[in-house]
Design an enzyme around this catalytic site. Structure first.
Site, PDB file in Angstrom:
ATOM      1  N   ARG A  29      -3.143   3.281   8.358  1.00 37.92           N
ATOM      2  CA  ARG A  29      -3.514   2.112   7.709  1.00 37.92           C
ATOM      3  C   ARG A  29      -2.230   1.216   7.428  1.00 37.92           C
ATOM      4  NH1 ARG A  29      -4.733   4.733   1.775  1.00 37.92           N
ATOM      5  NH2 ARG A  29      -6.039   2.903   1.531  1.00 37.92           N
ATOM      6  N   ARG A  45      -3.378  -1.423  -6.435  1.00 34.38           N
ATOM      7  CA  ARG A  45      -2.544  -2.759  -6.341  1.00 34.38           C
ATOM      8  C   ARG A  45      -2.708  -3.561  -7.620  1.00 34.38           C
ATOM      9  NH1 ARG A  45      -5.814  -4.706  -1.168  1.00 34.38           N
ATOM     10  NH2 ARG A  45      -7.873  -4.994  -2.111  1.00 34.38           N
ATOM     11  N   SER A  49      14.185 -42.620 -12.345  1.00 31.90           N
ATOM     12  CA  SER A  49      12.942 -41.876 -12.204  1.00 31.90           C
ATOM     13  C   SER A  49      12.888 -41.829 -10.520  1.00 31.90           C
ATOM     14  CB  SER A  49      11.708 -42.571 -12.749  1.00 31.90           C
ATOM     15  OG  SER A  49      10.414 -41.650 -12.446  1.00 31.90           O
ATOM     16  N   LYS A  91       0.831  -1.207   0.201  1.00 30.22           N
ATOM     17  CA  LYS A  91       0.080   0.137  -0.060  1.00 30.22           C
ATOM     18  C   LYS A  91       0.801   1.220  -0.020  1.00 30.22           C
ATOM     19  CE  LYS A  91      -3.483  -0.651   2.477  1.00 30.22           C
ATOM     20  NZ  LYS A  91      -4.280  -0.811   3.786  1.00 30.22           N
ATOM     21  N   CYS A 146       8.530 -39.275 -10.751  1.00 29.10           N
ATOM     22  CA  CYS A 146       7.203 -39.619 -11.005  1.00 29.10           C
ATOM     23  C   CYS A 146       6.319 -39.696  -9.944  1.00 29.10           C
ATOM     24  CB  CYS A 146       7.121 -41.030 -11.533  1.00 29.10           C
ATOM     25  SG  CYS A 146       8.299 -42.395 -10.428  1.00 29.10           S
TER      26      CYS A 146
HETATM   27  P1  ADP Z   1      -7.492  -2.291   3.602  1.00 27.46           P
HETATM   28  O1  ADP Z   1      -6.243  -2.768   3.586  1.00 27.46           O
HETATM   29  O2  ADP Z   1      -8.487  -3.106   4.543  1.00 27.46           O
HETATM   30  O3  ADP Z   1      -8.119  -2.069   2.109  1.00 27.46           O
HETATM   31  P2  ADP Z   1      -7.401   0.583   3.667  1.00 27.46           P
HETATM   32  O4  ADP Z   1      -6.104   0.835   4.406  1.00 27.46           O
HETATM   33  O5  ADP Z   1      -7.283   0.634   2.312  1.00 27.46           O
HETATM   34  O6  ADP Z   1      -7.385  -1.160   4.326  1.00 27.46           O
HETATM   35  O7  ADP Z   1      -8.362   1.363   4.484  1.00 27.46           O
HETATM   36  C1  ADP Z   1     -10.023   1.031   4.303  1.00 27.46           C
HETATM   37  C2  ADP Z   1     -10.670   1.874   3.880  1.00 27.46           C
HETATM   38  O8  ADP Z   1     -10.649   3.153   4.362  1.00 27.46           O
HETATM   39  C3  ADP Z   1     -10.590   2.140   2.313  1.00 27.46           C
HETATM   40  O9  ADP Z   1     -11.680   1.915   1.465  1.00 27.46           O
HETATM   41  C4  ADP Z   1      -9.537   3.480   2.235  1.00 27.46           C
HETATM   42  O10 ADP Z   1     -10.079   4.039   0.966  1.00 27.46           O
HETATM   43  C5  ADP Z   1     -10.527   4.176   3.208  1.00 27.46           C
HETATM   44  N1  ADP Z   1      -9.285   5.088   3.619  1.00 27.46           N
HETATM   45  C6  ADP Z   1      -8.089   5.001   4.032  1.00 27.46           C
HETATM   46  N2  ADP Z   1      -7.330   5.924   4.288  1.00 27.46           N
HETATM   47  C7  ADP Z   1      -8.141   7.142   4.017  1.00 27.46           C
HETATM   48  C8  ADP Z   1      -8.185   8.397   3.749  1.00 27.46           C
HETATM   49  N3  ADP Z   1      -6.910   8.952   4.288  1.00 27.46           N
HETATM   50  N4  ADP Z   1      -8.831   9.023   3.434  1.00 27.46           N
HETATM   51  C9  ADP Z   1     -10.243   8.524   3.102  1.00 27.46           C
HETATM   52  N5  ADP Z   1     -10.410   7.223   3.218  1.00 27.46           N
HETATM   53  C10 ADP Z   1      -9.420   6.318   3.624  1.00 27.46           C
HETATM   54 MG    MG Z   2      -7.857  -0.802   0.695  1.00 26.67          MG
END
Ligand code: ADP
Ligand code: MG
Ligand code: MG
Length: 951
Positions: free
Chosen positions: A135, A385, A833, A65, A901
């Protein structure tokens, strides 16, 4: 009251940072405990504001991420600014009793200041608060397995600032409510304690709605939400015994610790195990300025794939919700709208997204999965991703992208994971059976076709029940309102997954596709009651209980009551059943294309283990270039053969034995003729008799009596012979070449059957290439004794028929002594084999039949072997012996032919290992031949290429 714009301010309009900082409550007491860190490598990386310290190549350090956020920021896409704390810190955290390296606090403060400056808000500033998300993000994507906390930085004071910023009190309290809920769950651990307990926060919300007499969350007022915040905090205090932190810095460090901690939550551990992700990789933590999709009708959030993840078609594919925040789409709480509808909702944003779609595909040269948020008409990218997809989609995107010249043919081959070809070979419901089920009024409902395939099984409403039922050998349909990452093991155990809520990108759909499970999601007609473990359908009478049968069609989304019979996949229909024209089979054509490209690159030959002509036909259809193992004893169980076989075993003299063998000779010869004809000149390796003789005799008295009567001999003779043949440890007993040495007339008969068949087929105009293989050889003299018999019989057949033929005599290497003395054995054997099933048993000293009890925990719990060594070759142990045998065998006979095998011949990792060893071929069951061909291509293209989606 007019709402103030939440757009990010330009830097000129900001108040001086120092002034803002004075007002923040950033207090030193919230700083984490520190210990010195050995070297001062960079551990915090900025992104956003038009630049990035990192890029997509730095996944190991920044997690997928963080790395991709940096890459997108570097590409100039609109990414809210933030920073990523590297996986090194996670490693440090675990190695140092949950503490952080020195200087991290300073780095985080500095980075936070940069974000404050870019956004024009202060973290903890009561007038103009900056909110952030914290995150998780590991090297390999682990969707939903770890935690993320949104809207961090809110407390009773800063929420006032958020009200001021947004001019929307309800919105501000909704954010606050969400934050307290997420933080309370993830950082402070307020979760359901039993499997039937509702989420404690949701229970409080339900109660509030009930009191207010409303049905939807959106009907709750700002004051209701404010009360919820207080009630949530009280619940945390009461049940977890901790005060909810008000200081944003304390919140931030609490969240960072919780995200690092989530690397070791049970579902993340289970997911890593299933996906072979090492436990020591760790997660990174990204802290990012919040943007809000829940700021009214011109805001929203969505997820999309640059191509259709179910079919692979080149369509923009996704879902969105207006006026919603992040998790709402993925969590499956509301069923979202298809992305195409966004064009009507906001054509400008839709066009911008299409452009980003193109930019990302060109840049990554891959099908991408994106998360975006629209805040008051401005688009922000929050994640990208490489997209998870079905096996069909994986083949289609690879083939299409190669044809679009986005990637090379070799890259296309690398992008299809060999193991996943299984999914293309999977059955579908027979059309006639389906119509019948429909006419019987058994079509219960229709959901989203989230994971292709056809599955029939018994309903389980809880993941652990699904696991239990599957362990009893039952086919299970895991049926849930929605799935959560907690359910991962149950999902893995189930044949199919059915959910009442959530879209094509819901957790259930995502994970099912990746696991290759049949999945129907968002089937809203299902009314599931966990308490009573029953389910009803809207508009129908039936009550479905746990254990009842359901059938789900992951191609169409249909859900049927009871069982529905299925039919083979398109590929099987074209290749094996020959009931479908290739031109009418689009999936087959994609498969054929990728296999053609794979065959062009691979070096390793691929053969099949086949004992009968029909298996040979299948093997050749799947692309086998020979038979690597024909187990002759399987033939003895065939019609008319078990009688003379038993007669042979019960014989008391050589003459009697010869008489019985004379009856077997024509039968076995006919079998070999069939095989040679089918293989049409391809090499066929035939193993002489291998299992202990008692396996051919009946073991219960009634059957022994019947046999005695049939053969006209006393019952006692049968009984005594069975008793005499009894072995304490048959696996290491009187079997393999030992039988042929003690009873040479058996080998003699088999050799004669092989060579006479070869002559007959050759005379009829079909070329033959028999290879006679002696099993379980540990000593060169064992082989020598058997080889002499085989060569003598060959000479006799040539003399008697006047027909010459080519043949080889070789051996299996399947006991350690055989591998170690391979130079001696190689002086006699024309081929080796590797019988890696027995070689694994004898090298590890583990009996395969008794191993489950400890091998399962060995792999799952103690991490002694990364995978079951009977499925995937133990390279360091068994593999090392193979290497010795290869080297010594080649030294004795430079042109010696070598193959494998054992079961491992169809396991992709083992195939790649065999390629490295320089074997000539691998041999596996017919249905795994395509997998082995593709794996052999991957071996040449390098491990880096394999499994594009995990890149
Ligand atoms: P996951 O790995 O479970 O997808 P994420 O880190 O992507 O977790 O976050 C979960 C949700 O929160 C996602 O849908 C993402 O778009 C939203 N999100 C994360 N950070 C932000 C942010 N800075 N502003 C708005 N939404 C966010
Ligand atoms: Mg996500
Ligand atoms: Mg998450």
């Amino acid at each position: 009251m007019a709402r103030r714009s939440m757009k990010q301010k330009s830097p000129q309009k900001q108040r001086p940072i120092a002034q803002r900082r004075d007002r923040t409550k950033a207090a030193a007491h919230a700083a984490p405990a520190v210990k010195p860190r050995p070297k001062q490598a960079r551990v915090v990386f900025a992104f956003g504001g038009g630049r990035a310290d990192g890029n997509a190549k730095m996944k190991n350090l920044l997690g997928g991420k963080g790395a991709n956020l940096a890459e997108m920021a570097g590409l100039g896409l609109p990414v809210p600014p933030g920073f990523t704390i590297s996986t090194d810190v996670c490693t440090y955290f675990y190695e140092h009793g949950n503490t952080y390296p020195t200087g991290l606090d300073r780095d985080v403060t500095r980075q936070l200041a940069r974000v404050e400056e870019l956004v024009g808000r202060g973290f903890g500033d009561p007038q103009n608060p900056l909110l952030v998300s914290v995150r998780s993000g590991a090297r390999a994507s682990m969707p939903g397995m770890m935690d993320t906390i949104l809207n961090l930085g809110l407390n009773d004071e800063t929420v006032q600032g958020l009200i001021e910023q947004s001019g929307d009190r309800r919105f501000a309290y909704d954010c606050y409510r969400r934050f307290v809920q997420m933080y309370g769950d993830i950082a402070l651990g307020l979760k359901p304690e039993t499997k039937t307990e509702n989420d404690p926060f949701e229970a409080i919300i339900e109660k509030k709605k009930h009191e207010r007499g409303v049905r939807l969350d959106t009907e709750l007022t700002a004051d209701d939400l404010r009360e919820l915040v207080t009630e949530f905090k009280a619940a945390v205090q009461q049940r977890r015994g901790v005060e909810f932190p008000d200081d944003p810095r304390e919140q931030l460090w609490g969240a960072i610790g919780a995200v690092f901690g989530s690397w070791n939550n049970p579902r993340a551990i289970a997911y890593r195990k299933l996906n072979n992700i090492p436990d020591d990789w760790g997660t990174a933590v990204s802290v990012q300025a919040m943007v809000f999709g829940n700021m009214g009708a011109d805001s929203g959030t969505g997820v999309a794939f640059t191509r259709d993840p179910a079919t692979g078609a080149n369509d923009f594919y996704g879902e969105f919700l207006m006026n919603a925040q992040g998790e709402d789409v993925v969590a499956g709480i509301r069923t979202p709208l298809p992305i195409k509808d966004l064009e009507r909702e906001n054509p400008k944003i839709y066009a911008q997204l299409l452009k980003i779609r193109r930019t990302l595909e060109r840049h990554y040269r891959e099908m991408m999965d994106i998360e975006f948020t629209i805040q008051q008409g401005t688009l922000y990218m929050l994640q990208c991703r490489v997209g998870k997809r079905t096996a069909v989609a994986s083949v289609r995107t690879a083939v299409d992208m190669a044809r679009e010249r986005l990637i090379t043919h070799s890259e296309a081959v690398s992008r299809v994971e060999p193991e996943r070809l299984n999914e293309l070979l999977r059955p579908v419901f027979a059309p006639a059976e389906k119509s019948r089920a429909i006419s019987e009024n058994r079509l219960l409902a229709r959901g989203l076709n989230a994971g292709p395939g056809a599955a029939t099984g018994r309903v389980a409403f809880h993941a652990d029940d699904a696991e239990e039922m599957a362990a009893r050998g039952e086919a299970v349909i895991l049926t849930r309102i929605e799935t959560s990452p907690e359910d991962i093991r149950g999902m893995n155990a189930a044949r199919g997954i059915l959910t009442a809520r959530g879209g094509m990108t819901s957790h259930a759909a995502l994970v099912a596709r990746q696991m290759g499970k049949v999945c129907v999601a968002g089937c809203e007609a299902l009314l599931i009651d966990y308490e009573s473990a029953t389910m009803r359908m809207a508009g129908r009478q039936e009550v479905i209980r746990q254990g009842d049968y359901l059938s789900i069609d992951g191609f169409t989304g249909e859900v049927f009551l009871g069982e529905v019979a299925n039919t083979p996949s398109e590929i099987v229909q074209v290749l094996i059943d020959r009931t479908l024209e290739p031109e009418k089979a689009p999936v087959y054509q994609l498969y054929a294309q990728i296999m053609k490209w794979a065959d062009r690159v691979r070096r390793l030959g691929v053969r099949a283990n086949a004992d009968q002509p029909d298996q040979c036909t299948q093997a050749v259809a799947f692309g086998a270039e020979g038979v690597g193992l024909c187990r002759t004893e399987h033939m003895f169980f065939g019609e008319g053969k078990i009688g003379p076989m038993r007669e042979m075993i019960l014989s008391e003299t050589v003459e009697q034995r010869r008489a019985a063998l004379a009856k077997l000779l024509p039968l076995q010869r006919a079998d070999f003729e069939g095989i040679f004809r089918e293989m049409n000149g391809r090499p066929v390796t035939i193993r002489t008799i291998d299992p202990p003789l008692h396996e051919f005799l009946p073991h219960d008295e009634a059957e022994q009596r019947a046999l005695a009567a049939e053969m006209g001999i006393p019952f006692e003779r049968v009984r005594d012979r069975v008793a005499a043949l009894h072995e304490v440890n048959p696996m290491l007993g009187f079997r393999g070449c030992r039988l042929g040495i003690v009873y040479p007339e058996i080998t003699e008969m088999q050799a004669r059957a092989i060579f006479e068949a070869a002559v007959a087929v050759k005379q009829a105009g079909t070329p033959v290439e028999p290879e006679v293989m002696i099993p379980l050889v540990g000593h060169v003299k064992e082989l020598k004794l058997q080889e002499e018999i085989v060569r003598r019989v060959a000479a006799e057949v040539v003399r008697d028929t006047g027909v010459r033929f080519k043949y080889l005599v070789g051996t299996m290497i399947e006991v350690p002594r055989g591998a170690i003395s391979a130079d001696e054995i190689g002086s006699v054997a024309e081929f080796f084999s590797f019988g890696t099933n027995d070689l694994t048993q004898t090298t590890l000293g583990v009996s395969r039949d008794d191993a489950a009890r400890f091998l399962v925990p060995y792999v799952d719990k103690f991490d002694i072997y990364p995978k079951d060594p009977f499925q995937s070759l133990d390279q360091a142990g068994v593999g090392a012996l193979m290497q010795i045998a290869v080297e010594k065998g080649r030294a004795a006979r430079p042109k010696i032919k070598m193959g494998i095998c054992g079961e491992h011949g169809g396991d992709p990792d083992s195939v790649i290992f065999c390629d490295r060893l320089g074997l000539d071929y691998v041999s596996c069951s017919p249905f795994r031949v395509p997998i082995a061909r593709l794996a052999a291509a991957h071996a040449v293209l390098g491990a880096a290429g394999s499994g594009g989606e995990n890149a």
